[in-house]
Design an enzyme around this catalytic site. Sequence first.
Site, PDB file in Angstrom:
ATOM      1  N   CYS A  81      -0.277  12.925  -9.380  1.00  0.00           N
ATOM      2  CA  CYS A  81       0.326  11.590  -9.245  1.00  0.00           C
ATOM      3  C   CYS A  81       0.336  10.810 -10.553  1.00  0.00           C
ATOM      4  CB  CYS A  81      -0.415  10.783  -8.180  1.00  0.00           C
ATOM      5  SG  CYS A  81      -0.545  11.630  -6.595  1.00  0.00           S
ATOM      6  N   CYS A 199      -0.530   4.807   4.957  1.00  0.00           N
ATOM      7  CA  CYS A 199      -0.308   5.969   4.098  1.00  0.00           C
ATOM      8  C   CYS A 199       1.034   5.848   3.379  1.00  0.00           C
ATOM      9  CB  CYS A 199      -0.296   7.248   4.933  1.00  0.00           C
ATOM     10  SG  CYS A 199      -1.694   7.417   6.064  1.00  0.00           S
ATOM     11  N   ILE A 202       6.311  10.476   1.907  1.00  0.00           N
ATOM     12  CA  ILE A 202       6.942  11.500   1.076  1.00  0.00           C
ATOM     13  C   ILE A 202       8.270  10.925   0.593  1.00  0.00           C
ATOM     14  CG2 ILE A 202       7.944  13.807   1.067  1.00  0.00           C
ATOM     15  CD1 ILE A 202       4.889  13.770   1.242  1.00  0.00           C
ATOM     16  N   HIS A 325       6.578   7.003  -2.980  1.00  0.00           N
ATOM     17  CA  HIS A 325       5.688   7.740  -3.875  1.00  0.00           C
ATOM     18  C   HIS A 325       6.215   9.140  -4.188  1.00  0.00           C
ATOM     19  CE1 HIS A 325       2.226   9.024  -5.983  1.00  0.00           C
ATOM     20  NE2 HIS A 325       1.512   9.503  -4.972  1.00  0.00           N
TER      21      HIS A 325
END
Length: 381
Positions: A81, A199, A202, A325
Amino acid sequence: MSDTFIAGAGMVRFGKYRADVTFENLAAGAARAAMADAGAAAGDIEALYVGHVFGGPVAGQRVAAQVGLSGLPVSNHENYCASGATAIREAWIAISAGMYDVILVIGAEKMTDRVAGGVMPDAGDLDAINGMVMAANHGMSARRYMYDHGATREEIAAVAVKNHAHSVHNPYAQYQRPISLQEVLDARVIAEPLGLLDCSPISDGAAAVVLCSAKGLARLGGGGAPRIAGCALVSGTQITSTAGINDEDVSRRAGAQAWNLTGLGPQDIDVVEMHDCFTIAEIVRLEGLGVVPRGEGAKWAANGDTAIGGKLPVNPSGGLLSRGHPVGATGVAQVCELTWQLTDRAGHRQVDGARVGLAYCKGGTVSGTDGGSVTVLVINR
């Protein structure tokens, strides 16, 4: 060392793209936007640095061919990341050393046709083999934080509510609608006590910046560009039996390196782009850096202290939870947001009076350590 300036920033909207929209398409779109913002033609670019995780072999060279930059030095960077932020750091070093005057840095990822479910540690990682995947780790982190500091589930969920409220005003965000606290609490459980809206998703997407020396900036005719004051990079160290899951020594060390490089400290930061892969991650990493007092991060989120207009605005872009992300793109997207904040171009998500911004990324896990890599970039007007 030569100063390094951010002459231009550009993104494509993060989201989920069709299979025929390729990694190269996304990266090229962000590259062209950043070059246009900087007033840079292909002939002005001297090198290309690209951060990605799932882009495949020589991904940067494939992008270079699409944007008329074939033949230039191309450097590919993978730090999970923190890949995009690591690419920026390496470009910053090259400009500081006087090797180049104008560098294009791209962070890009096409995840939806490469990742099923959540992103995973390496298949041979001992923790992952035993079920300590990222969601499980952060679920344990949240439970321990609640026990240690008396935080409530609602306070942790407030991070998601805040970041989604911010992204309403970000045209590049994957999600652009507000959510309620009840929606977060009622969402499907992923790793108790965290649910789906705790969370990050994707995502596909790309972001790019044009970095320049003072000479390069003058050549492009730029003025008033923010300056990269310093870029820290550390990796995790061995966890001892006495270390707590939320100890965040890796964040503390990254912050200390950033303060040493820049001569600035936590008290100087006006706006933060934080790696909020999960709601609890935003809280414990802010505390690890020392920009929020230990044990108070959840309360700051619930009280509005980390919202735009609060004590320390965090993730005005919407963060990973709402902006999205695409892992290799995230670090560069954070720097795009800080560039717009520090040049008063963030529109309705503008942080008034922001002069110093910080971007934090944490990439990956390594069994037995407290993380893979952590970057901290400090940028000022």
